[in-house]
Design a protein around this motif. Structure first.
Motif, PDB file in Angstrom:
ATOM      1  N   GLY A 109       4.857 -16.158  -3.626  1.00 41.66           N
ATOM      2  CA  GLY A 109       4.079 -15.547  -2.466  1.00 41.66           C
ATOM      3  C   GLY A 109       4.678 -14.366  -1.651  1.00 41.66           C
ATOM      4  N   LEU A 110       6.038 -14.298  -1.981  1.00 43.71           N
ATOM      5  CA  LEU A 110       6.849 -13.242  -0.998  1.00 43.71           C
ATOM      6  C   LEU A 110       6.129 -11.903  -1.543  1.00 43.71           C
ATOM      7  N   SER A 111       6.217 -10.852  -0.425  1.00 46.35           N
ATOM      8  CA  SER A 111       5.626  -9.587  -0.872  1.00 46.35           C
ATOM      9  C   SER A 111       6.589  -8.617  -1.603  1.00 46.35           C
ATOM     10  N   LEU A 112       7.844  -9.168  -1.201  1.00 47.82           N
ATOM     11  CA  LEU A 112       8.967  -8.269  -2.074  1.00 47.82           C
ATOM     12  C   LEU A 112       9.600  -9.075  -2.803  1.00 47.82           C
ATOM     13  N   SER A 113      10.126  -8.954  -3.973  1.00 45.40           N
ATOM     14  CA  SER A 113      10.874  -9.987  -4.880  1.00 45.40           C
ATOM     15  C   SER A 113      12.449  -9.802  -4.589  1.00 45.40           C
ATOM     16  N   PRO A 114      12.832 -10.900  -4.122  1.00 47.84           N
ATOM     17  CA  PRO A 114      14.466 -11.209  -3.744  1.00 47.84           C
ATOM     18  C   PRO A 114      15.151 -11.366  -5.007  1.00 47.84           C
ATOM     19  N   VAL A 118      12.506 -16.171  -9.673  1.00 38.66           N
ATOM     20  CA  VAL A 118      13.758 -15.306  -9.347  1.00 38.66           C
ATOM     21  C   VAL A 118      14.938 -15.917  -9.421  1.00 38.66           C
ATOM     22  N   PRO A 119      16.215 -15.296  -9.627  1.00 37.20           N
ATOM     23  CA  PRO A 119      17.399 -15.937  -9.711  1.00 37.20           C
ATOM     24  C   PRO A 119      17.592 -16.860  -8.654  1.00 37.20           C
ATOM     25  N   ALA A 120      18.103 -18.142  -8.723  1.00 40.13           N
ATOM     26  CA  ALA A 120      18.373 -18.775  -7.327  1.00 40.13           C
ATOM     27  C   ALA A 120      19.632 -19.585  -7.571  1.00 40.13           C
TER      28      ALA A 120
END
Length: 202
Positions: free
Chosen positions: A101-106, A122-124
């Motif tokens: 749901g983040l508006s930017l992709s970390p 995303v990588p974690a």
């Protein structure tokens, strides 16, 4: 702040996210998770593990985080989902939803604890005691905790006033068990968490 910067530097990235959950232990209500991306120079002062902060301080920091973060998202997994897949898997669901749901992709997210939720978009990497080490994870822990508390003390307390959710927030306190003894469980209760209580009654 230093920890997050060290991670950014070593990984050669700019957008670092933090992920944490709230509400794994209570007897009632959804489990919550939050994901937050803080940029260097925009980190609210006073961030710490949400459990170490007073309610007033958490509320204050909630507003600061949501106005200063580059992106943030709070998500949850319902009581039905907790019952269906178990609390750990439901926590993973909430974390997946928060990251998605983040508006930017970390470029990388730090997840509090020692287990990585499967299927993150995303990588974690995991970070034990993350809410004490990483500003991003601490921010996520505060958003998750405040959001959950607001839901339980607001919505659940209004829907099921006789259980006094505003007082115990769904945790297994003496008062909560007294209300359960008196009224039995309501739809907001996690029945799989009440097995010991039910065994005691039979």
């Amino acid at each position: 702040v230093e920890y997050d910067q060290a991670v950014r530097d070593s990984a050669g990235i700019r957008l670092l996210g933090g992920v944490d959950e709230a509400g794994r232990g209570p007897l009632a209500g959804p489990v919550y998770a939050a994901a937050v991306i803080l940029l260097p120079g925009h980190v609210p002062e006073g961030l710490d593990d949400s459990k170490k902060l007073s309610e007033k301080k958490r509320e204050l920091l909630y507003d600061r985080i949501t106005t200063s973060a580059a992106a943030w998202c709070v998500a949850s997994a319902s009581v039905e989902e907790i019952e269906e897949v178990n609390i750990l898997q439901a926590t993973y669901l909430a974390m997946q939803r928060a990251v998605k749901g983040l508006s930017l992709s970390p470029e990388l997210v730090l997840v509090d604890g020692n287990r990585l939720p499967p299927g993150l978009s995303v990588p974690a990497r995991t970070i034990v005691k993350g809410d004490a080490l990483s500003a991003s994870v601490a921010a996520a822990s505060i958003l998750a905790k405040v959001s959950r508390d607001r839901y339980v003390t607001g919505v659940l307390d209004r829907e099921y006033p006789r259980y006094q959710f505003a007082k115990h927030k769904g945790y297994g306190t003496k008062l909560h068990y007294e209300m359960l003894d008196r009224y039995g469980p309501c739809p907001a209760h996690r029945r799989t968490f009440l097995k010991k209580w039910e065994a005691r009654r039979t």
